[in-house]
Scaffold this motif. Structure first.
Motif, short mmCIF file in Angstrom:
data_model
loop_
_atom_site.label_atom_id
_atom_site.label_comp_id
_atom_site.label_asym_id
_atom_site.label_seq_id
_atom_site.Cartn_x
_atom_site.Cartn_y
_atom_site.Cartn_z
N ASN A 1 0.88 -1.20 -0.18
CA ASN A 1 -0.04 0.01 -0.01
C ASN A 1 0.82 1.16 -0.07
N TYR A 2 2.08 1.07 0.57
CA TYR A 2 2.84 2.33 0.54
C TYR A 2 3.56 2.40 -0.90
N LEU A 3 3.93 1.46 -1.48
CA LEU A 3 4.56 1.74 -2.63
C LEU A 3 3.72 2.01 -4.03
N ILE A 4 2.51 1.61 -3.70
CA ILE A 4 1.41 1.65 -4.92
C ILE A 4 1.37 3.42 -5.52
N HIS A 5 1.59 3.84 -6.67
CA HIS A 5 1.16 5.00 -7.11
C HIS A 5 2.49 6.02 -6.97
N ARG A 6 3.64 5.34 -6.43
CA ARG A 6 4.71 6.17 -6.18
C ARG A 6 5.11 6.66 -7.64
N GLU A 7 6.15 7.85 -7.56
CA GLU A 7 6.56 8.16 -8.98
C GLU A 7 7.20 7.10 -9.80
N PHE A 8 8.04 6.26 -9.22
CA PHE A 8 8.64 5.23 -10.04
C PHE A 8 8.23 3.91 -9.83
N SER A 9 7.26 3.78 -9.21
CA SER A 9 6.37 2.30 -9.01
C SER A 9 5.81 1.97 -10.42
N SER A 10 5.74 0.76 -10.78
CA SER A 10 5.09 0.49 -11.87
C SER A 10 3.78 0.48 -11.64
N ALA A 11 2.68 0.32 -13.00
CA ALA A 11 1.39 0.23 -12.63
C ALA A 11 0.78 -0.77 -13.59
N GLY A 12 -0.57 -1.07 -13.39
CA GLY A 12 -1.15 -1.90 -14.24
C GLY A 12 -0.83 -3.23 -14.17
N GLU A 13 -0.50 -3.91 -15.40
CA GLU A 13 -0.30 -5.44 -15.20
C GLU A 13 1.13 -5.45 -14.68
N GLN A 14 1.86 -4.51 -15.09
CA GLN A 14 3.48 -4.78 -14.44
C GLN A 14 3.38 -4.70 -12.95
N TRP A 15 2.69 -3.75 -12.28
CA TRP A 15 2.46 -3.70 -10.89
C TRP A 15 1.81 -5.11 -10.49
N GLU A 16 0.76 -5.63 -11.06
CA GLU A 16 0.38 -7.01 -10.73
C GLU A 16 1.20 -8.13 -10.63
N LYS A 17 1.96 -8.03 -11.65
CA LYS A 17 3.08 -9.00 -11.89
C LYS A 17 4.15 -8.89 -10.78
N ALA A 18 4.52 -7.80 -10.62
CA ALA A 18 5.55 -7.56 -9.50
C ALA A 18 5.15 -8.08 -8.22
N LEU A 19 3.80 -7.36 -7.95
CA LEU A 19 3.14 -7.82 -6.60
C LEU A 19 3.20 -9.20 -6.40
#
Ligand code: SF4
Lengths: 204, 461
Positions: free
Chosen positions: B242-260
């Motif tokens: 929750n801390y990392l989501i939406h940070r400047e250099f955090s990934s988003a979308g599918e990439q975020w889900e995959k990392a997660l």
């Protein structure tokens, strides 16, 4: 940093019997403003060595006749605190090549090895014995033989009258570096093909 | 398959080579640079004729040797200016992203890494700064290195390292109100000692850690180095994500889900064996403060200054045997990579809100980053501080290491939310007392060492 190889060091020993000497003590932050890696020896142990007015404090060991030598004998947990490599540079540039303690902080140990300083670790009892030996004759030379990993300490002037000989451990790769004056950077840079191969299967 | 600690899993994943003598060539994912420990390393690779191997994995900031007022028109000593200029030149030459002074993403290296989403679970992270351990709060292997090692990473993205042993520190139960992450780690170091972690990498766990914010976990991991450990980590969980989501250099979308989905697997196996295990009860921990000259010198704020260490007592100007409570202080420093984050400023501000700073106290409130500074302004924290008699400065390391002009004068007592109370750390002869932002706030209002759980009840100044 390039450094002179170490093989055998025979030298008087400077004793600084204080535990937990941190790298801020070894060299305070205000002397880290240089972009070079030379010129730090004069500020080694600055705030112990000089009075607030800048004159040398005659009570501090480095300002006494017995303050010269290539071997520093000191208390436990030497080099704790900040990662500043300037601490290793300052010790080396002052003239030390060997630091004897019953324990070194991890980062300092690595910094020392990368700069031609031997962190020589002995157990607590041996350290206490070494302190006593030094007490009885502060000007007796001791010998550190890196090749055979042996420290010879005594309280007399002739080394034949050895009173304490103790083996020490050193990682073989690091030993080789010290003996030849070479460092790890060239070794790592030479591993590029393996590193690139690793990267191909590694996601960040 | 043999069960493993999280640390060992991450280490194995980053091992490029394992050598016969037991050391490893360890791959580094993220390399942070700052102005003080990098110039000699840049010069080193240039002298050897080696290129900067992976400039995209490095990020540079200016923090240690910069002023914390008037950054737009800095007046700096010749040498300080030199380090700042050299970093700019070096970054331009080697293609390194730099967040220089006044840049909206500038700040203390260990504050900006997490805050921008540059620090992510599962990484190996290094910086020429011992408090790199802070990033371990995200489930990373993060540790400080010397300048020769900075040069190694520049040249090869690798380090030659011996695998440390592992120690798990479990804190069971919940911390009571008024007791913070800083108190917890000062307590642990006071119990185990400043050399106890030498040769170890720590994993912090237990209910007190699990229920802590990321800011709190960072404070705890930050000070792992103060017990001599290479670093400390906390297995990532929903708080981390929750801390990392939406940070400047955090990934988003599918990439975020995959990392997660990968990050969720990052934990020590149930039956993993640690080389050492220590367990504490959160209910035993109260507000802590250090009386002496190393971070292991923590005592409960209700405690007595111990006798015995004459050298430290003389430096601190104390006899020993007296209560630490109600001792007079002169300075308050809130800031550093230990407690210079927005949560720390919020805590401090909520405590001093509606009260007045003691006149005898000089206080420096230094945000850990430009973002923290701007956020403090946007949230109205600066206004609260101003009304209570405090100023908010510009970001930097400041009095934590006193490399710039923010020095505590000789003989003065400073309650400091930073991490080191070594002789001379905050200036020659300065006397540092390490404590939490709340304890610092209580002292700032009374001018004396005060129990933050009591000031608000009794003093109501
Ligand atoms: S705030 Fe202090 S401890 Fe943190 S990086 Fe800066 S000097 Fe080091």
């Amino acid at each position: 940093m390039s450094f002179e190889p170490i093989t055998t060091i025979k030298s008087k020993v400077v004793k600084l019997q204080v535990d937990n000497i941190d790298t801020d003590r070894i060299i305070p932050a205000r002397f880290l403003k240089s972009v070079d890696s030379s010129g730090f020896g004069k500020n080694l142990f600055h705030d112990w060595r000089y009075r607030p007015d800048g004159t040398p404090d005659p009570e501090f060991v480095l300002n006494k006749p017995e303050g010269q030598g290539q071997i520093l004998l000191t208390g436990k947990n030497f080099g704790c605190g900040s990662s500043r490599e300037h601490a290793a540079w300052a010790l080396y540039q002052y003239g030390f090549r060997v630091i004897i303690s019953s324990g070194f902080a991890d980062i300092f140990r690595t910094n020392a090895l990368n700069n031609g300083l031997l962190p020589l670790e002995v157990d607590v009892d041996t350290l206490a014995r070494l302190m006593e030996l030094h007490q009885s004759n502060p000007s007796a030379p001791w010998t550190v033989d890196l090749q055979s990993e042996l420290l010879t300490a005594n309280s007399r002037l002739k080394t034949e009258d050895c009173e304490l000989q103790t083996a020490f451990d050193i990682n073989p790769f690091r030993k080789q570096c010290l003996l030849t004056g070479s460092d790890v950077i060239d070794y790592l840079a030479g591993l590029k093909p393996q590193i690139i191969e690793y990267e191909a299967n590694h996601t960040i | 398959m043999k069960s493993k600690t999280l640390f060992d899993k991450l280490w194995d994943q980053h091992e490029v080579l394992s050598l016969e003598d037991g050391s490893s060539v360890l791959y580094i994912d993220r390399h942070f640079l700052h102005e003080v420990t990098s110039p000699q390393a840049f010069a080193g690779i240039e002298k050897r004729g080696l290129p900067f191997f992976r400039p995209d994995q490095a990020i540079a900031t200016m923090d240690h040797n910069i002023p914390t007022t008037g950054q737009a028109n800095p007046v700096m000593g010749v040498e300080s200016g030199l380090q700042v200029d050299r970093l700019k030149e070096n970054c331009a030459k080697h293609g390194i992203t730099l967040f220089g002074m006044t840049h909206p993403m500038n700040g203390i290296v260990h504050v900006i890494g997490p805050e921008l989403g540059l620090t992510r679970p599962g990484m190996t992270i290094v910086c020429g700064d011992s408090h790199t351990s802070t990033h371990g709060a995200f489930g990373t292997i993060a540790f400080g290195i010397g300048t020769s090692e900075v040069e190694m990473v520049m040249a090869s993205q690798c380090l030659l390292q011996r695998r440390p042993k592992t120690m798990r520190i479990t804190i069971n139960g919940k911390l009571e109100a008024g007791v913070s992450a800083k108190d917890l780690i000062l307590y642990v170091i006071s119990k185990l000692g400043t050399g106890a972690g030498t040769g170890y990498f720590l994993e912090f766990d237990g209910e007190a850690i699990r229920s802590m914010s990321m800011e709190g976990r960072m404070t705890v991991c930050n000070m792992a180095i103060e017990m001599g450990a290479r670093g400390g980590l906390v297995a990532p969980d929903d708080t981390t994500f929750n801390y990392l989501i939406h940070r400047e250099f955090s990934s988003a979308g599918e990439q975020w889900e995959k990392a997660l989905s990968g990050w969720k697997l990052l934990k020590s196996d149930e039956d993993a064996v640690f080389d050492r295990q220590e367990t504490f009860k959160a209910s035993d921990i109260g507000p802590m403060i250090t009386w002496g000259t190393n971070p292991g010198a923590g005592i409960p704020i209700t405690g007595t200054i111990p006798q015995g260490d004459e050298k430290a007592l003389a430096y601190m100007g104390w006899q020993g045997g007296e209560k630490i409570m109600d001792q007079k202080i002169d300075y308050v420093f809130v800031g550093s990579c230990t407690n210079g984050r927005i949560e720390d400023l919020r805590e401090f501000a909520s405590y001093v809100k509606g009260h007045k700073k003691a006149e005898s106290v000089t206080a420096w409130i230094v945000p850990g980053s430009k973002k923290v500074e701007l956020q403090a302004r946007a949230e109205g924290i600066e206004e609260i501080l101003n009304e209570a008699g405090f100023d908010l400065r510009e970001p930097g390391c400041s009095a934590c290491l006193a490399m710039n002009d923010d020095k505590i004068p000789a003989g003065k007592y400073c309650i400091s939310t930073s991490n080191r109370n070594f002789e001379g750390r905050q200036g020659p002869g300065a006397r540092t007392l390490l404590a939490s932002p709340l304890t610092a706030a209580a002292a700032a209002l009374t001018g004396r060492i005060s129990d933050p759980r009591r000031v608000t009840e009794d003093c109501r100044l």
